[in-house]
Scaffold this motif. Structure first.
Motif, mmCIF file in Angstrom:
data_model
loop_
_atom_site.group_PDB
_atom_site.id
_atom_site.type_symbol
_atom_site.label_atom_id
_atom_site.label_comp_id
_atom_site.label_asym_id
_atom_site.label_seq_id
_atom_site.Cartn_x
_atom_site.Cartn_y
_atom_site.Cartn_z
ATOM 1 N N GLY A 257 -0.392 83.176 125.817
ATOM 2 C CA GLY A 257 -0.642 84.602 126.022
ATOM 3 C C GLY A 257 -0.368 85.504 124.844
ATOM 4 O O GLY A 257 -0.298 86.728 125.005
ATOM 5 N N ALA A 258 -0.222 84.941 123.652
ATOM 6 C CA ALA A 258 0.006 85.777 122.477
ATOM 7 C C ALA A 258 -1.195 86.681 122.224
ATOM 8 O O ALA A 258 -2.346 86.264 122.384
ATOM 9 N N ASP A 259 -0.920 87.909 121.829
ATOM 10 C CA ASP A 259 -1.962 88.886 121.529
ATOM 11 C C ASP A 259 -2.524 88.612 120.134
ATOM 12 O O ASP A 259 -1.805 88.739 119.134
ATOM 13 N N ALA A 260 -3.779 88.245 120.069
ATOM 14 C CA ALA A 260 -4.404 87.868 118.794
ATOM 15 C C ALA A 260 -4.544 89.037 117.831
ATOM 16 O O ALA A 260 -4.855 88.835 116.652
ATOM 17 N N ASN A 261 -4.315 90.260 118.307
ATOM 18 C CA ASN A 261 -4.465 91.437 117.445
ATOM 19 C C ASN A 261 -3.167 92.192 117.209
ATOM 20 O O ASN A 261 -3.177 93.242 116.549
ATOM 21 N N LEU A 262 -2.062 91.676 117.711
ATOM 22 C CA LEU A 262 -0.786 92.379 117.571
ATOM 23 C C LEU A 262 -0.243 92.215 116.154
ATOM 24 O O LEU A 262 0.081 91.113 115.709
ATOM 25 N N ASN B 266 5.128 87.815 122.906
ATOM 26 C CA ASN B 266 4.671 88.928 122.079
ATOM 27 C C ASN B 266 5.791 89.846 121.597
ATOM 28 O O ASN B 266 5.514 90.888 120.990
ATOM 29 N N LEU C 295 -1.309 81.152 121.439
ATOM 30 C CA LEU C 295 -2.468 81.796 122.057
ATOM 31 C C LEU C 295 -2.622 81.346 123.503
ATOM 32 O O LEU C 295 -2.913 82.159 124.392
ATOM 33 N N ALA D 84 -9.525 87.890 118.195
ATOM 34 C CA ALA D 84 -9.045 88.656 117.043
ATOM 35 C C ALA D 84 -10.180 89.494 116.471
ATOM 36 O O ALA D 84 -11.307 89.015 116.323
ATOM 37 N N THR E 270 5.844 88.999 114.470
ATOM 38 C CA THR E 270 5.649 88.425 115.793
ATOM 39 C C THR E 270 5.581 86.910 115.628
ATOM 40 O O THR E 270 5.379 86.410 114.517
#
Length: 207
Positions: free
Chosen positions: A143-148, A115, A140, A177, A122
């Motif tokens: 651990g990627a943030d779907a809303n970052l 992230n 994803l 998301a 990103t």
């Protein structure tokens, strides 16, 4: 200790560059400009340069190898353990943009933060912007943030809609998301939709 480390690096580099035909394997999928840039960096290394020296476009042999999906080159240089941290981030972004999933897995395993911002974006936004389905799935699951959002305030979902990639949008929504999230100008993902299928994904309550 540093001398021994650099000896390992150069031994690795010469092993990698031992055959131009192998290094440029798959060159048909590259543009002429990319081929020329890689060849120039290869030649510079053969003449004593470092695989981490950058050219006028800011590319090194390492970052360009990541961009082109040359996983063996990346793996060997990572194993040598002398990659500058800033080049790890650049390489990861380039791999994400170009859908080089194997390389991206190696870079994440080497400690690249999934992230962390890089180059104003990103990794997930970079992959979503290009519609890289497999790469988005990998990020994803890592651990990627779907809303970052990126530095412009645009979240991954809007990038995916702009790329008109239904599969990426589906993965992002499944990962949490927010379809109501907006960009810096207050626009939602649905505002960029160009088809009924996308509309249905983003507004599932519609008949």
């Amino acid at each position: 200790h540093r001398r021994a480390l650099m000896s390992t690096v150069w031994a690795t580099v010469y092993l990698i560059l031992g055959s131009s035909a192998w290094v440029l394997h798959g060159a048909a999928e590259l543009t002429n400009e990319e081929q020329a840039a890689y060849a120039a960096l290869e030649q510079a290394c053969q003449q004593g340069g470092s695989p981490y020296d950058v050219d006028a476009d800011g590319d090194s042999l390492f970052t360009l190898a990541a961009s082109l999906g040359k996983s063996r080159v990346v793996k060997n240089l990572l194993t040598a353990g002398a990659v500058p941290p800033e080049q790890l981030a650049v390489a990861a972004r380039r791999a994400a943009e170009n859908g080089r999933t194997d390389v991206l897995q190696q870079l994440l395993a080497a400690g690249v933060a999934v992230n962390a911002p890089t180059g104003g974006t990103t990794l997930l936004c970079a992959a979503a912007q290009e519609g890289r389905v497999g790469t988005v799935e990998l990020l994803l699951s890592a651990g990627a943030d779907a809303n970052l959002a990126d530095s412009d305030g645009t979240p991954p979902l809007i990038h995916a809609v702009l790329a008109d990639s239904l599969p990426v949008v589906q993965f992002l929504l499944k990962a949490g998301a927010d379809s109501a999230a907006t960009d810096a100008e207050g626009r939602k993902a649905a505002d960029f939709s160009r088809g009924a299928q996308m509309d249905k994904l983003l507004t599932p309550t519609l008949p």
